[in-house]
Design a protein around this motif. Structure first.
Motif, PDB file in Angstrom:
ATOM      1  N   LYS A 123       0.937  -1.270   0.009  1.00 40.57           N
ATOM      2  CA  LYS A 123       0.359  -0.025  -0.033  1.00 40.57           C
ATOM      3  C   LYS A 123       0.903   1.341   0.324  1.00 40.57           C
ATOM      4  CE  LYS A 123      -3.788  -2.260   2.642  1.00 40.57           C
ATOM      5  NZ  LYS A 123      -3.636  -3.840   2.151  1.00 40.57           N
ATOM      6  N   PHE A 124       2.252   1.562  -0.234  1.00 43.86           N
ATOM      7  CA  PHE A 124       3.496   2.523   0.436  1.00 43.86           C
ATOM      8  C   PHE A 124       3.629   2.368  -1.174  1.00 43.86           C
ATOM      9  CE2 PHE A 124       2.495   1.855   4.585  1.00 43.86           C
ATOM     10  CZ  PHE A 124       2.496   3.228   5.201  1.00 43.86           C
ATOM     11  N   ASP A 125       3.807   3.424  -1.700  1.00 45.71           N
ATOM     12  CA  ASP A 125       4.412   3.588  -2.974  1.00 45.71           C
ATOM     13  C   ASP A 125       6.009   3.780  -2.652  1.00 45.71           C
ATOM     14  OD1 ASP A 125       4.110   6.106  -2.192  1.00 45.71           O
ATOM     15  OD2 ASP A 125       3.217   6.322  -4.247  1.00 45.71           O
ATOM     16  N   ARG A 126       6.684   3.672  -3.926  1.00 47.93           N
ATOM     17  CA  ARG A 126       8.591   4.559  -3.241  1.00 47.93           C
ATOM     18  C   ARG A 126       7.750   5.646  -2.199  1.00 47.93           C
ATOM     19  NH1 ARG A 126      12.989   2.658  -4.030  1.00 47.93           N
ATOM     20  NH2 ARG A 126      14.688   4.110  -5.154  1.00 47.93           N
ATOM     21  N   ALA A 127       7.038   6.262  -2.832  1.00 53.81           N
ATOM     22  CA  ALA A 127       7.751   8.290  -1.939  1.00 53.81           C
ATOM     23  C   ALA A 127       7.117   7.915  -0.440  1.00 53.81           C
ATOM     24  CB  ALA A 127       6.161   9.077  -2.869  1.00 53.81           C
ATOM     25  N   ASN A 128       6.080   7.614  -0.693  1.00 55.94           N
ATOM     26  CA  ASN A 128       5.610   7.077   0.913  1.00 55.94           C
ATOM     27  C   ASN A 128       6.469   5.958   1.498  1.00 55.94           C
ATOM     28  OD1 ASN A 128       2.639   6.618  -0.160  1.00 55.94           O
ATOM     29  ND2 ASN A 128       2.737   7.944   0.381  1.00 55.94           N
ATOM     30  N   THR A 129       7.348   5.286   1.577  1.00 58.48           N
ATOM     31  CA  THR A 129       8.578   4.903   2.023  1.00 58.48           C
ATOM     32  C   THR A 129       9.151   5.915   2.336  1.00 58.48           C
ATOM     33  OG1 THR A 129       8.060   2.796   0.904  1.00 58.48           O
ATOM     34  CG2 THR A 129       9.834   2.875   1.443  1.00 58.48           C
ATOM     35  N   GLU A 130       9.755   6.351   1.107  1.00 61.59           N
ATOM     36  CA  GLU A 130      10.826   7.531   1.181  1.00 61.59           C
ATOM     37  C   GLU A 130      10.643   7.755   2.673  1.00 61.59           C
ATOM     38  OE1 GLU A 130      14.497   7.090   0.663  1.00 61.59           O
ATOM     39  OE2 GLU A 130      13.321   5.972  -0.558  1.00 61.59           O
ATOM     40  N   GLU A 131       9.544   9.376   2.175  1.00 62.56           N
ATOM     41  CA  GLU A 131       9.054  10.430   3.304  1.00 62.56           C
ATOM     42  C   GLU A 131       8.748   9.310   4.785  1.00 62.56           C
ATOM     43  OE1 GLU A 131       6.566  13.796   4.214  1.00 62.56           O
ATOM     44  OE2 GLU A 131       8.574  13.074   3.085  1.00 62.56           O
ATOM     45  N   PHE A 132       8.740   8.675   5.137  1.00 57.84           N
ATOM     46  CA  PHE A 132       8.719   7.444   5.863  1.00 57.84           C
ATOM     47  C   PHE A 132       9.746   7.163   6.345  1.00 57.84           C
ATOM     48  CE2 PHE A 132       8.070   4.264   9.309  1.00 57.84           C
ATOM     49  CZ  PHE A 132       7.218   4.611   9.749  1.00 57.84           C
ATOM     50  N   ARG A 133      10.584   7.046   5.581  1.00 54.83           N
ATOM     51  CA  ARG A 133      12.201   6.473   6.224  1.00 54.83           C
ATOM     52  C   ARG A 133      12.307   8.230   6.603  1.00 54.83           C
ATOM     53  NH1 ARG A 133      13.865   4.413   2.263  1.00 54.83           N
ATOM     54  NH2 ARG A 133      13.897   2.349   2.936  1.00 54.83           N
ATOM     55  N   ARG A 134      12.488   9.235   6.177  1.00 56.27           N
ATOM     56  CA  ARG A 134      12.964  10.342   6.259  1.00 56.27           C
ATOM     57  C   ARG A 134      12.211  11.319   7.125  1.00 56.27           C
ATOM     58  NH1 ARG A 134      11.448  15.349   5.976  1.00 56.27           N
ATOM     59  NH2 ARG A 134       9.782  15.913   5.590  1.00 56.27           N
ATOM     60  N   LEU A 135      10.827  10.707   7.811  1.00 51.36           N
ATOM     61  CA  LEU A 135      10.324  11.423   8.988  1.00 51.36           C
ATOM     62  C   LEU A 135      11.150  10.517  10.450  1.00 51.36           C
ATOM     63  CD1 LEU A 135       6.592  12.292   7.446  1.00 51.36           C
ATOM     64  CD2 LEU A 135       8.406  14.567   8.186  1.00 51.36           C
TER      65      LEU A 135
END
Length: 147
Positions: A123-135
């Motif tokens: 359910k997480f695309d690449r952008a969601n994953t990167e944003e989660f990692r960043r936050l």
């Protein structure tokens, strides 16, 4: 998750959400590792040794969020199981490494855990994953800051 009460203060809500996420991940990891005779603590030490070969017990303790004494016991058990080998390093410090068997167990568990997590994480695309990692890294850094 149903929320019918008063809103929580931001810090408490973030902490509660983090705990819920951690528990869901731990449940899925345990579904894979328990049949192999591993505890979550043991698997966490093995995971950290895969990430940081040669780590000492105190280094593993910081990364695995355990006491050095608890990690030393876990490492001894893993050594008896043939998953970890220990060697003298710097003074009284002992380096810990995965054995060939330890590497094989980690490769197998990583594949199985990823398969268990895949339905939720798709359910997480690449952008969601990167944003989660960043936050997540931003929050970790802020919490580690002694100020």
């Amino acid at each position: 998750m149903k929320n019918s009460g008063d809103p929580l203060p931001q810090g408490i809500e973030i902490g509660a959400l983090s705990r819920i996420i951690r528990q869901h991940f731990a449940d899925r990891i345990e579904q894979v590792i328990h049949p192999l005779g591993l505890t979550l603590g043991q698997w966490t030490v093995l995971r950290e040794l895969k990430r940081t070969p040669g780590a000492s017990a105190s280094e593993l303790a910081r990364a695995a969020v355990h006491t050095p004494q608890a990690v030393s016991r876990l490492v001894r058990t893993l050594q008896e199981e043939g998953l970890v080998e220990r060697s003298p390093a710097r003074g009284r410090v002992v380096d810990n490494h995965l054995t060939a068997k330890g590497h094989k167990v980690m490769e197998e568990t990583f594949l199985q855990i990823e398969a268990r997590l895949a339905p939720a994480l798709e359910k997480f695309d690449r952008a969601n994953t990167e944003e989660f990692r960043r936050l997540s890294h931003l929050l970790i850094k802020a919490l580690e800051d002694p100020a």
